[in-house]
Scaffold this active site. Structure first.
Site, PDB file in Angstrom:
ATOM      1  N   ASP A  34       3.508   0.632  -0.061  1.00  0.00           N
ATOM      2  CA  ASP A  34       3.326   0.943   1.361  1.00  0.00           C
ATOM      3  C   ASP A  34       2.127   0.207   1.944  1.00  0.00           C
ATOM      4  O   ASP A  34       1.683   0.507   3.054  1.00  0.00           O
ATOM      5  CB  ASP A  34       3.196   2.456   1.569  1.00  0.00           C
ATOM      6  CG  ASP A  34       1.963   3.039   0.906  1.00  0.00           C
ATOM      7  OD1 ASP A  34       1.491   2.463  -0.097  1.00  0.00           O
ATOM      8  OD2 ASP A  34       1.466   4.075   1.379  1.00  0.00           O
ATOM      9  N   SER A  39      -8.813   1.044  -6.822  1.00  0.00           N
ATOM     10  CA  SER A  39      -7.367   0.935  -6.660  1.00  0.00           C
ATOM     11  C   SER A  39      -6.955  -0.056  -5.575  1.00  0.00           C
ATOM     12  O   SER A  39      -5.771  -0.287  -5.378  1.00  0.00           O
ATOM     13  CB  SER A  39      -6.803   2.309  -6.314  1.00  0.00           C
ATOM     14  OG  SER A  39      -7.477   2.802  -5.172  1.00  0.00           O
ATOM     15  N   HIS A  83      -7.688   0.312  -2.274  1.00  0.00           N
ATOM     16  CA  HIS A  83      -7.783   0.871  -0.921  1.00  0.00           C
ATOM     17  C   HIS A  83      -9.085   0.327  -0.331  1.00  0.00           C
ATOM     18  O   HIS A  83     -10.163   0.572  -0.886  1.00  0.00           O
ATOM     19  CB  HIS A  83      -7.885   2.405  -0.959  1.00  0.00           C
ATOM     20  CG  HIS A  83      -6.596   3.105  -1.268  1.00  0.00           C
ATOM     21  ND1 HIS A  83      -5.686   3.451  -0.298  1.00  0.00           N
ATOM     22  CD2 HIS A  83      -6.070   3.531  -2.437  1.00  0.00           C
ATOM     23  CE1 HIS A  83      -4.649   4.061  -0.848  1.00  0.00           C
ATOM     24  NE2 HIS A  83      -4.853   4.124  -2.151  1.00  0.00           N
ATOM     25  N   SER A 121       4.481   5.440  -1.748  1.00  0.00           N
ATOM     26  CA  SER A 121       3.321   4.597  -2.033  1.00  0.00           C
ATOM     27  C   SER A 121       3.601   3.590  -3.152  1.00  0.00           C
ATOM     28  O   SER A 121       4.562   2.837  -3.077  1.00  0.00           O
ATOM     29  CB  SER A 121       2.118   5.484  -2.349  1.00  0.00           C
ATOM     30  OG  SER A 121       0.934   4.722  -2.303  1.00  0.00           O
ATOM     31  N   HIS A 122       2.806   3.651  -4.225  1.00  0.00           N
ATOM     32  CA  HIS A 122       2.920   2.669  -5.315  1.00  0.00           C
ATOM     33  C   HIS A 122       3.798   3.209  -6.441  1.00  0.00           C
ATOM     34  O   HIS A 122       3.837   2.626  -7.517  1.00  0.00           O
ATOM     35  CB  HIS A 122       1.530   2.368  -5.850  1.00  0.00           C
ATOM     36  CG  HIS A 122       0.782   3.621  -6.201  1.00  0.00           C
ATOM     37  ND1 HIS A 122       0.137   4.374  -5.234  1.00  0.00           N
ATOM     38  CD2 HIS A 122       0.631   4.267  -7.367  1.00  0.00           C
ATOM     39  CE1 HIS A 122      -0.386   5.430  -5.830  1.00  0.00           C
ATOM     40  NE2 HIS A 122      -0.101   5.403  -7.110  1.00  0.00           N
ATOM     41  N   ASP A 156       0.678  -2.860  -2.599  1.00  0.00           N
ATOM     42  CA  ASP A 156       1.504  -1.818  -3.217  1.00  0.00           C
ATOM     43  C   ASP A 156       2.672  -1.506  -2.260  1.00  0.00           C
ATOM     44  O   ASP A 156       2.822  -2.137  -1.207  1.00  0.00           O
ATOM     45  CB  ASP A 156       0.672  -0.579  -3.581  1.00  0.00           C
ATOM     46  CG  ASP A 156       0.346   0.308  -2.398  1.00  0.00           C
ATOM     47  OD1 ASP A 156       0.234  -0.217  -1.275  1.00  0.00           O
ATOM     48  OD2 ASP A 156       0.198   1.534  -2.568  1.00  0.00           O
ATOM     49  N   ASP A 166      -1.124  -0.006   1.507  1.00  0.00           N
ATOM     50  CA  ASP A 166      -2.484   0.455   1.784  1.00  0.00           C
ATOM     51  C   ASP A 166      -3.422   0.075   0.634  1.00  0.00           C
ATOM     52  O   ASP A 166      -4.600   0.418   0.647  1.00  0.00           O
ATOM     53  CB  ASP A 166      -2.546   1.959   2.091  1.00  0.00           C
ATOM     54  CG  ASP A 166      -1.949   2.814   0.999  1.00  0.00           C
ATOM     55  OD1 ASP A 166      -1.515   2.273  -0.041  1.00  0.00           O
ATOM     56  OD2 ASP A 166      -1.927   4.047   1.175  1.00  0.00           O
ATOM     57  N   ARG A 167      -2.900  -0.651  -0.366  1.00  0.00           N
ATOM     58  CA  ARG A 167      -3.714  -1.159  -1.475  1.00  0.00           C
ATOM     59  C   ARG A 167      -3.530  -2.667  -1.570  1.00  0.00           C
ATOM     60  O   ARG A 167      -2.399  -3.150  -1.515  1.00  0.00           O
ATOM     61  CB  ARG A 167      -3.225  -0.594  -2.810  1.00  0.00           C
ATOM     62  CG  ARG A 167      -3.411   0.869  -2.984  1.00  0.00           C
ATOM     63  CD  ARG A 167      -2.815   1.249  -4.321  1.00  0.00           C
ATOM     64  NE  ARG A 167      -3.202   2.593  -4.690  1.00  0.00           N
ATOM     65  CZ  ARG A 167      -3.113   3.065  -5.924  1.00  0.00           C
ATOM     66  NH1 ARG A 167      -2.628   2.306  -6.891  1.00  0.00           N
ATOM     67  NH2 ARG A 167      -3.488   4.289  -6.190  1.00  0.00           N
ATOM     68  N   ARG A 185       4.270  14.666  -2.913  1.00  0.00           N
ATOM     69  CA  ARG A 185       5.066  13.622  -3.573  1.00  0.00           C
ATOM     70  C   ARG A 185       5.888  14.184  -4.710  1.00  0.00           C
ATOM     71  O   ARG A 185       5.418  15.049  -5.452  1.00  0.00           O
ATOM     72  CB  ARG A 185       4.169  12.516  -4.110  1.00  0.00           C
ATOM     73  CG  ARG A 185       4.965  11.289  -4.535  1.00  0.00           C
ATOM     74  CD  ARG A 185       4.154  10.353  -5.386  1.00  0.00           C
ATOM     75  NE  ARG A 185       2.967   9.909  -4.693  1.00  0.00           N
ATOM     76  CZ  ARG A 185       1.850   9.561  -5.327  1.00  0.00           C
ATOM     77  NH1 ARG A 185       1.771   9.635  -6.629  1.00  0.00           N
ATOM     78  NH2 ARG A 185       0.811   9.140  -4.644  1.00  0.00           N
ATOM     79  N   LYS A 212       2.492  11.316   3.557  1.00  0.00           N
ATOM     80  CA  LYS A 212       1.057  11.276   3.837  1.00  0.00           C
ATOM     81  C   LYS A 212       0.908  11.813   5.252  1.00  0.00           C
ATOM     82  O   LYS A 212       1.604  11.366   6.164  1.00  0.00           O
ATOM     83  CB  LYS A 212       0.530   9.846   3.738  1.00  0.00           C
ATOM     84  CG  LYS A 212       0.507   9.318   2.310  1.00  0.00           C
ATOM     85  CD  LYS A 212      -0.058   7.909   2.193  1.00  0.00           C
ATOM     86  CE  LYS A 212      -0.080   7.498   0.722  1.00  0.00           C
ATOM     87  NZ  LYS A 212      -0.342   6.054   0.530  1.00  0.00           N
ATOM     88  N   GLU A 226     -12.147   1.286  -2.941  1.00  0.00           N
ATOM     89  CA  GLU A 226     -11.896   1.932  -4.227  1.00  0.00           C
ATOM     90  C   GLU A 226     -11.378   0.892  -5.213  1.00  0.00           C
ATOM     91  O   GLU A 226     -10.798  -0.112  -4.818  1.00  0.00           O
ATOM     92  CB  GLU A 226     -10.831   3.022  -4.063  1.00  0.00           C
ATOM     93  CG  GLU A 226     -11.252   4.183  -3.202  1.00  0.00           C
ATOM     94  CD  GLU A 226     -10.175   5.258  -3.188  1.00  0.00           C
ATOM     95  OE1 GLU A 226     -10.299   6.200  -3.970  1.00  0.00           O
ATOM     96  OE2 GLU A 226      -9.214   5.131  -2.419  1.00  0.00           O
TER      97      GLU A 226
HETATM   98 ZN    ZN Z   1      -0.067   3.062  -1.234  1.00  0.00          ZN
END
Ligand code: ZN
Length: 461
Positions: free
Chosen positions: A240, A323, A325, A101-102, A238, A242-243, A14, A111, A321
């Site tokens: 993308d 976060s 996830h 992502s975020h 977020d 995934d959160r 990233r 990823k 998590e």
């Molecule tokens: Zn993400």
């Protein structure tokens, strides 16, 4: 080739798109990654989020993959779990998600997956070394590029098996203008739900708020809309998707560990005795609650790639998590998918006669700090954690060293602990504390912070 080393991180690659991710470097990333997958019949799936730089990165990345001789299957624009779903359902050797992502709109990255597993840690460092060494053999026959739109297949995977006791749940979905909004709405509507969409159009400039639901300020618009419309809950993704973030009808935020309590109870009701994973930052009330409901709690390292690997190893049915996830291996393949987690939360809310805010009222009340981030040079951060561990072990405390130091403090009847861990992604120590009273929480925080400061001074950071 000279590469900026800092962009090859623990879980992903990233950087700032226009500065760090040049066409030349991105082409080499695609080329090097595909070369690492092996020599025969290589096929790489590629999807991308809605960031403004994603189309350019796609061109460069896929040119590199094809130069290595591997074929590219272009899945189009979607959230990260859309790529994961492809990796589980389409035969391929590797998969790459182009996403920041975020992070802020000008950042972007990759990823990576080898087969169905995350490609991370050492593997990302070998990829960097390969690019630096110029070990990028060009195939005489370039790989082919085909397109495959799997959006309806993904929506079908999301909705399959979701059983809603009622479809009139009133809720707001804030997708933060990220890549998850349109497909989430489609899945929700396919189930008969009527979401109230907030920022669900994809817009890579993220004009309304930063696409990261782990920061309270980014949930303000969602909370306001939930209160104003009298909704039962609010959901947030977020960039993308995934959160997952969530708020109850009063606008109280349910962080990842609290969501995990709800999901764990649900999973354990149908699969008693199963293993459930949290990370070292999660509240002790989570692990105690899993045990109380007949589950096998496992405290594990922070990081979505590490959690996914452990989930598989332990045959756990659920992981999560702080976060947001959240990984369901119960009725789902075990990858972090905020769209799916949102549907599972709606399932719980639809079924339970109590409001979401009341579902956790039986958890013991504790005082817990947010994640506290203390600057600490990369060169010494692990030494500081080691010194903190030794200090508290000498003092007779129990210290869990799975990831950093999670120190147990004696407190009758309720959890009391402090965490000091080195971030895998920057020059930072992450601290968190939990105790039965505000005073105890403050006291252990001061005690640990004093030890951290002394160690940092000693190592010269
Ligand atoms: Zn993400």
């Amino acid at each position: 080739m000279q590469v900026p080393r800092s962009i090859f991180r623990e879980y992903d690659i990233r950087g700032v798109a226009d500065r760090d991710l040049t066409d030349e470097l991105v082409r080499a990333i695609g080329h090097g990654f595909a070369s690492m997958l092996g020599s025969v019949a290589r096929r790489v799936l590629v999807a991308r989020d809605c960031r403004l730089s994603s189309d350019r990165l796609f061109e460069a990345l896929t040119a590199g993959i094809r130069a290595s001789g591997a074929d590219v299957v272009d899945l189009g624009v979607g959230p990260t779990p859309y790529l994961y779903n492809g990796a589980f359902e389409v035969e391929a050797d590797g998969a790459i998600m182009i996403t920041g992502s975020h992070n802020a709109g000008d950042e972007n990255g990759f990823k990576l997956m080898r087969g169905r597993a995350s490609f991370f840690g050492e593997a990302i460092q070998s990829l960097r070394a390969r690019i630096e060494a110029g070990d990028l053999p060009v195939s005489t026959v370039p790989g082919a590029l085909t397109s495959l739109d799997r959006k309806s297949a993904y929506v079908a995977a999301l909705t399959k098996g979701i059983r809603l006791a009622r479809t009139d749940v009133r809720f707001v979905l804030d997708a933060g203008n990220g890549a998850g909004g349109p497909l989430a709405l489609e899945a929700m509507r396919a189930l008969g739900l009527k979401p109230d969409p907030l920022f669900c159009e994809m817009d890579g400039t993220f004009p309304n708020h930063h696409p990261d639901p782990t920061v309270e300020a980014n949930l303000e618009a969602l909370i306001a809309r939930v209160r104003e419309t009298g909704a039962e809950l609010g959901l947030a993704f977020d960039g993308d998707a995934d959160r997952l973030g969530a708020v109850d009808a009063q606008g109280n935020i349910l962080w990842g560990d609290k969501l995990l309590v709800l999901f764990a109870r649900e999973v354990l009701a149908t699969h008693p005795g199963s293993a459930i994973l949290g990370e070292v930052k999660c509240s002790q009330t989570l692990y105690d609650d899993i045990a109380k409901h007949g589950g096998r709690p496992i405290v594990w390292k922070t990081g979505h790639s590490l959690i996914k690997a452990k989930l598989k190893e332990e045959h756990a049915l659920l992981a999560g998590e702080m976060s947001g996830h959240l990984f369901f291996a119960d009725r789902y393949p075990g990858y972090d998918d905020a769209l799916y987690a949102a549907l599972r939360l709606l399932e719980i809310v639809a079924k339970d006669p109590r409001p979401l805010g009341a579902l956790l009222s039986d958890l013991p009340t504790t005082f817990v700090t947010p994640e506290l981030r203390v600057p600490c040079a990369d060169a010494i951060k692990f030494d500081v954690v080691r010194a903190v561990t030794e200090h508290f072990e000498r003092a007779g405390r129990e210290v869990l060293t799975i990831d950093g130091a999670r120190i147990s403090f004696a407190a009758p009847g309720a959890p009391c602990w402090g965490l000091v861990r080195a971030s895998n992604t920057g020059p930072v120590l992450v601290l968190r504390f939990e105790a039965p009273t505000r005073e105890q929480c403050q006291a252990i925080r001061e005690e640990v912070e004093t030890v951290v400061r002394a160690a940092r001074d000693r190592f010269g950071g």
